[in-house]
Write a protein that holds these residues in place. Sequence first.
Motif, PDB file in Angstrom:
ATOM      1  N   TRP A 155      41.081  35.737  43.111  1.00 50.52           N
ATOM      2  CA  TRP A 155      40.398  34.587  42.523  1.00 50.52           C
ATOM      3  C   TRP A 155      39.282  34.096  43.429  1.00 50.52           C
ATOM      4  O   TRP A 155      39.234  34.430  44.615  1.00 50.52           O
ATOM      5  N   SER A 160      45.283  31.064  43.053  1.00 50.10           N
ATOM      6  CA  SER A 160      45.455  30.944  41.602  1.00 50.10           C
ATOM      7  C   SER A 160      44.099  30.663  40.946  1.00 50.10           C
ATOM      8  O   SER A 160      43.140  30.271  41.616  1.00 50.10           O
ATOM      9  N   PRO A 161      44.004  30.850  39.628  1.00 53.32           N
ATOM     10  CA  PRO A 161      42.726  30.611  38.950  1.00 53.32           C
ATOM     11  C   PRO A 161      42.322  29.142  39.011  1.00 53.32           C
ATOM     12  O   PRO A 161      43.177  28.245  38.977  1.00 53.32           O
ATOM     13  N   ASP A 165      36.620  30.133  38.659  1.00 54.73           N
ATOM     14  CA  ASP A 165      36.775  31.370  37.898  1.00 54.73           C
ATOM     15  C   ASP A 165      36.387  31.158  36.434  1.00 54.73           C
ATOM     16  O   ASP A 165      35.801  32.050  35.804  1.00 54.73           O
ATOM     17  N   CYS A 195      39.610  38.752  37.422  1.00 57.61           N
ATOM     18  CA  CYS A 195      39.884  37.706  36.422  1.00 57.61           C
ATOM     19  C   CYS A 195      40.097  38.306  35.043  1.00 57.61           C
ATOM     20  O   CYS A 195      41.009  37.899  34.305  1.00 57.61           O
TER      21      CYS A 195
END
Length: 215
Positions: A155, A160-161, A165, A195
């Motif tokens: 990412w 985490s996203p 992103d 992604c």
Amino acid sequence: MAPDLTLHGFFNSSASFRVRIALELKGLAWRHAGVDLRKGDQDAPEFRQLNPNGLVPALEIEGRRLTQSLAIIDLLDRLAPEPRLLPTDGVHREQVLEIACLIAADIHPLDNLRVLKYLTSTLAVTDAQKRAWYAHWIHEGFRALERLLPDHDGWCVGPSPTLADCCLVPQVANASRMAVDLDAYPRIRRIAQYCNSHPAFQRAAPSAQPDYVAA
């Protein structure tokens, strides 16, 4: 109780794409309402009532409406806090906002559809000149963006996203659609590819939308 969400957007709109990614990452149920920017649906009086600026996306939620993709994603973070798209951690939060604003405020507005239409319809630039304009501003922004990103398959920021992103993938998709050479940006390309391996990004993709029309 889950909120009642209707997203007015266009399949190829970067800003609409950002919000779709956020909705899918959070697992929120939402309805699609297509606004065909190519046909001028954004100028219809009923849509101008919804969004006086005549742009997408516009989110209807429980009888009210909100425009501007970053504002909408901030709202979604409060409605469904996981995964957190705008981190609470200070350093990560600042990095995410830096990347998101570089894309959403510095790159995207210069290459927006209404700008490209103005170039061709009002200033009478050629198609080649329009594409040169588009590529110039992508390169200007991506040169800076490349230096802000980690060199990995992961990412943009953290484990985490995030909002970063949500902004990066649509901008890469549109640049690729406009045939901009992205070979000079390996970090951008690797992160976008990472992604796009996630199911939420796949469900949010332009080709997965009910208003999608192949070019």
